[in-house]
Design a protein around this motif. Structure first.
Motif: not given
Length: 866
Positions: A62-66, A192-196, A539-553
């Motif tokens: 659910n979190t990733l989908r959001r 995705m592999e790079d992000l992981k 890798h995700l240049p269009k994301h906000s900093l808050s969103s990048l932190i969420d994805i990282f977590v």
């Protein structure tokens, strides 16, 4: 030309499909065991097994989908250009021509795509590529829409569909094109592999290769407060060739800075807001006292001291202690803290290969838990310290004590460090008349106080959990022992300490809490670094900093048996404040890591202004800052003035913090430090007279209440006078009128006396009487509204003085009800009352119309007779 295009399209398709044919043949043997707390994707490589928390994995879909919102892929129409290199008209369907001019039937496409979606091997392949069940569902719906609604399909996809319809292809051949479509919808799938890999936190010890190259000796000094553990560690630190002290607070770092220099060992001070050198010329000393976040991991020391090591479990700051323990380049590392931390340190040292030695200490003086509660402020005595967990309690206790003639020292968390030290010195000074202290748990560490008795005014404390949520609960055993241990201090005026509570009912609970076994700390905090977030942003240049932190977590993989992810809500909060400000990512991340209290509106506003100045490349000068904070300062007159000055102090702290990270953009740090010292003295003067500030605040609040009440009464009286005046203008006798109840919450009755004893003897006077009745009815209805309007406005004014805000475009009554300032029952009563007046008014109008008709008939008959 057609053959060339066919080869260009088909060759990539062939190589693309070959990569999946092997997987299709072996998909039944696929094993998706997951040993780590990761997302629902397969880990890219295997490590030694760790324990995981399976509950976290279940929520990541659910979190990733959001977090990864799909990008709409529009169907291709005949008007779209399919191949810019082709000289052929764009309306030509090349795929159709290459397959013999046969049109793909819509029903056939639907049947193929549905069959494709239902196959388990396809779902498994999708999961391998990062498409969990929900993402796969979204991609399928979009792909089906694309295929059905496109008037011209891509050439290679058209050929594949045609082959499947003719029986020369298999439905699974669609997967490469489906995946291509899904990657257009969800661009993160390609990286995705790079992000992981970037967010893999399972082996943080290997982040510090220089520290791993040193054979370090870890000495753990474990014991309660006032046991001498920190003293022994600091003795080794002061006698070493080089060393670093890492403390939890600026106060502790400053204390070690002064002590070390007084002992003849040159020592520098490094905090987030300050750099002080022992050498007058600014030459760095071999010893440094710093806050733990400022620990330098690139310098090699002989001895390092990490104080309050149990703070590794802190949900917000724990990462700083973990970083220091794993990354310090020192031959000897002395850890000082609670015995409950030994286990996790030993487990971490297994990953680093360092040797650990544990030295346990016992309390040097007695600590007695009394059998009687204080119960009344009349029982206080010299050396008492009240501990409470809210400012309101501090103000109440201080007022009660000073009312009984006691001088009181006050310490709470938001006070500047200088004010805290001055209050502590006042309390410790044997020649000072101040012998009582009122404080929060801010005294738990960082201050040396001559306390004889700790009195817990309350045992309930607001606390943050690992999710950053605030909840009220009784103090933990560790917290209670830490605070209680401040009573009695070796070689002080009160070597033996006492502990009790203010309320009798709290005393058994306190004894139960301190008798419990302190919970063993099992995990240490981790945190994303600026470098990791920058790699995510690449890798995700269009994301906000808050969103990048969420994805990282969400994507982070860590060993749950040893580590947890520290709360990042404060960073996200600040990142969202400056999201619209154009800043480079590194600067944005640095700003968002600023240590400020997000509950202080003025500080958050100044934070935004600092960021805007930075984005315009305009240096934040002293002149600019002085206008923003209304310098020069004035002595506080009320508690609210004092709170505001505390916020201004934090704004100056923030300026200094930023000045050491962006010295060119915040150039006037020395001037700012000067007015901060001035402000510290002003705040201290305010705290000295805190009871007077409380009384002034209460008088102002009372005056506001009186003003609102008078205004309310005057407006109501004015409205009543209007009603009375309107009625007095009408000659008596009047018709019977029901008494008018006052509007919502007013106790007076607006009784309109009526008298119908005098009759109208003359028929012609009926018209005059009807006019009077009409005026009365209209006056009652109109002025009822006036009274209502006056009272609601008075309620609104009173609420605004208490900090409530109102939207002028919305219904005032609804807003008052939603804020709990007005009851629905009162509103219903009012509406019923007004409805009665409306009905009376309608009846009066009806009678008036009938009477008008009758009067007209009478006059008509009289004229005929004449």
């Amino acid at each position: 030309m057609f053959l060339t295009i066919f080869c260009q399209r088909l060759l990539p398709r062939s190589s693309f499909c070959n990569g999946y044919s092997i997987k299709l043949s072996s998909v039944s043997n696929h094993n998706n065991n997951k040993r780590y707390r990761t997302s629902s994707f397969t880990p890219y490589h295997h490590h030694h097994p760790h324990r995981t928390n399976p509950n976290k994995t279940a929520n990541q879909t659910n979190t990733l989908r959001r977090l990864f919102q799909p990008i709409d892929v529009k169907p291709v129409t005949s008007n779209d250009i399919l191949d810019a290199t082709s000289s052929k008209d764009s309306n030509t369907n090349i795929g159709q021509e290459l397959t013999g001019g046969k049109t793909l039937e819509r029903n056939a496409l639907l049947r193929i795509i549905t069959d494709f979606y239902r196959r388990e091997e396809i779902k498994q392949l999708a999961a391998d590529q990062g498409l969990d069940i929900r993402l796969f569902q979204d991609a399928y719906v979009s792909f089906r829409k694309f295929c059905i609604q496109s008037t011209v399909l891509p050439v290679d996809l058209h050929i594949v569909f045609n082959d499947i319809i003719l029986g020369s292809g298999h439905v699974t051949d669609i997967f490469p094109y489906f995946l291509r479509h899904a990657r257009e919808m969800f661009p993160h799938l390609t990286c995705m592999e790079d992000l992981k890999k970037i967010s893999d936190l399972r082996d943080p010890a290997n982040w510090y290769p220089d520290a791993r190259a040193i054979q370090r000796k870890i000495i753990f000094h474990a014991g309660p407060t006032n046991s001498g553990k920190t003293y022994h560690a600091l003795q080794r630190y002061m006698n070493s060739e080089s060393g670093v002290y890492c403390g939890p607070l600026k106060l502790l770092a400053s204390e070690v800075f002064y002590k070390t220099n007084a002992a003849g060992t040159k020592c520098d001070l490094v905090t987030g807001e300050e750099r002080r050198f022992a050498d007058p010329e600014g030459k760095p000393a071999n010893h440094v006292a710093c806050t733990v976040e400022m620990t330098n991991l690139t310098t090699v020391y002989e001895v390092a001291v990490v104080d309050e090591i149990q703070m590794m479990r802190d949900p917000q700051r724990g990462w700083a202690w973990t970083r220091a323990l794993l990354g310090l380049q020192a031959k000897e590392i002395h850890l000082c803290g609670e015995k409950s931390t030994i286990r996790v340190v030993q487990d971490l040292m297994v990953t680093t290969g360092d040797h650990i030695e544990v030295r346990e200490y016992q309390r040097l003086t007695k600590l007695i838990y009394q059998d009687r509660a204080l119960e009344t402020f009349d029982n206080v005595k010299a050396g008492d310290c009240f501990v409470c967990f809210s400012k309101n309690d501090i103000f109440h206790i201080t007022r009660e004590l000073e009312r009984r003639g006691h001088q009181v020292a006050v310490i709470y968390g938001s006070l500047p460090p200088g004010t805290k030290l001055l209050q502590a010195q006042r309390f410790n000074d044997p020649n000072d008349t101040c012998k009582i202290m009122v404080a929060t748990d801010a005294i738990g560490m960082g201050l040396n106080l001559s306390i004889k008795r700790i009195i817990f005014y309350s045992l309930v404390k607001p606390q943050l959990n690992e999710q950053g949520e605030k909840e009220k609960d009784t103090v933990t055993t560790s917290q209670a022992l830490q605070i209680a241990g401040r009573a009695g201090r070796f070689a002080s005026a009160f070597p033996d300490g006492e502990v009790t509570t203010f309320r009798r009912d709290d005393l058994p609970l306190l004894k139960d809490i301190v008798s419990r076994h302190v919970e063993t700390i099992k995990r240490a905090g981790l945190h994303p670094t600026a470098e990791q977030i920058e790699m995510f942003a690449y890798h995700l240049p269009k994301h906000s900093l808050s969103s990048l932190i969420d994805i990282f977590v969400v994507l982070s993989q860590l060993d749950d048996s040893l580590f947890f992810m520290c709360n990042v809500e404060d960073i996200k909060f600040l990142a969202d404040i400056i999201e619209h400000v154009p800043l480079p990512l590194r600067a944005r991340y640095t700003f968002s890591c600023a240590p400020i209290n997000k509950k202080m509106p003025f500080v958050c506003t100044m934070f935004l202004k600092y960021a805007r100045q930075f984005s315009r490349s305009e240096p934040t000068t002293f002149d600019w800052l002085a206008k923003q904070i209304d310098w020069p300062f004035e002595i506080p007159n009320t508690i609210m003035d004092l709170v505001h000055l505390e916020e201004v102090f934090d704004c100056l702290d923030l300026y200094l913090w930023l000045s050491f990270r962006f010295p060119d953009m915040f150039p006037d740090k020395e001037l700012v430090r000067g007015i901060q010292a001035e402000l510290d003295q002003i705040i201290h003067a305010g705290v000295q007279n805190i009871v007077k500030l409380i009384y002034r605040t209460n008088r102002i609040e009372d005056a506001k209440d009186v003003a609102v009440t008078i205004s309310n009464t005057e407006k109501t009286a004015e409205a009543v006078a209007v009603v009375s005046e309107d009625i007095q203008l009408i000659d008596k006798p009047l018709i019977n009128v029901s008494s008018i109840r006052s509007i919502i919450g007013l106790e007076e009755e607006l009784d309109i006396q009526t008298n119908d004893s005098t009759a109208m003897p003359i028929q012609d006077n009926k018209i005059e009487k009807q006019k009077k009745d009409e005026k009365i009815s209209t006056s009652l209805t109109m002025n009822t509204h006036k009274v209502l309007h006056s009272y609601l406005n008075a309620l609104k004014t009173q609420a605004e003085t208490r900090g409530h805000e109102f939207d002028e475009t919305e219904d005032l009554i609804k807003q008052l009800i939603s804020k709990g300032l007005l009851s629905q029952r009162s509103v219903d009563k009012l509406e019923k009352q007004l409805a009665t007046f409306y009905d009376n008014d309608k009846c009066s109008n009806k009678k008036r119309d009938i009477n008008k008709t009758n009067t007209f008939d009478i006059h008509k008959k009289k004229s005929k007779r004449k």
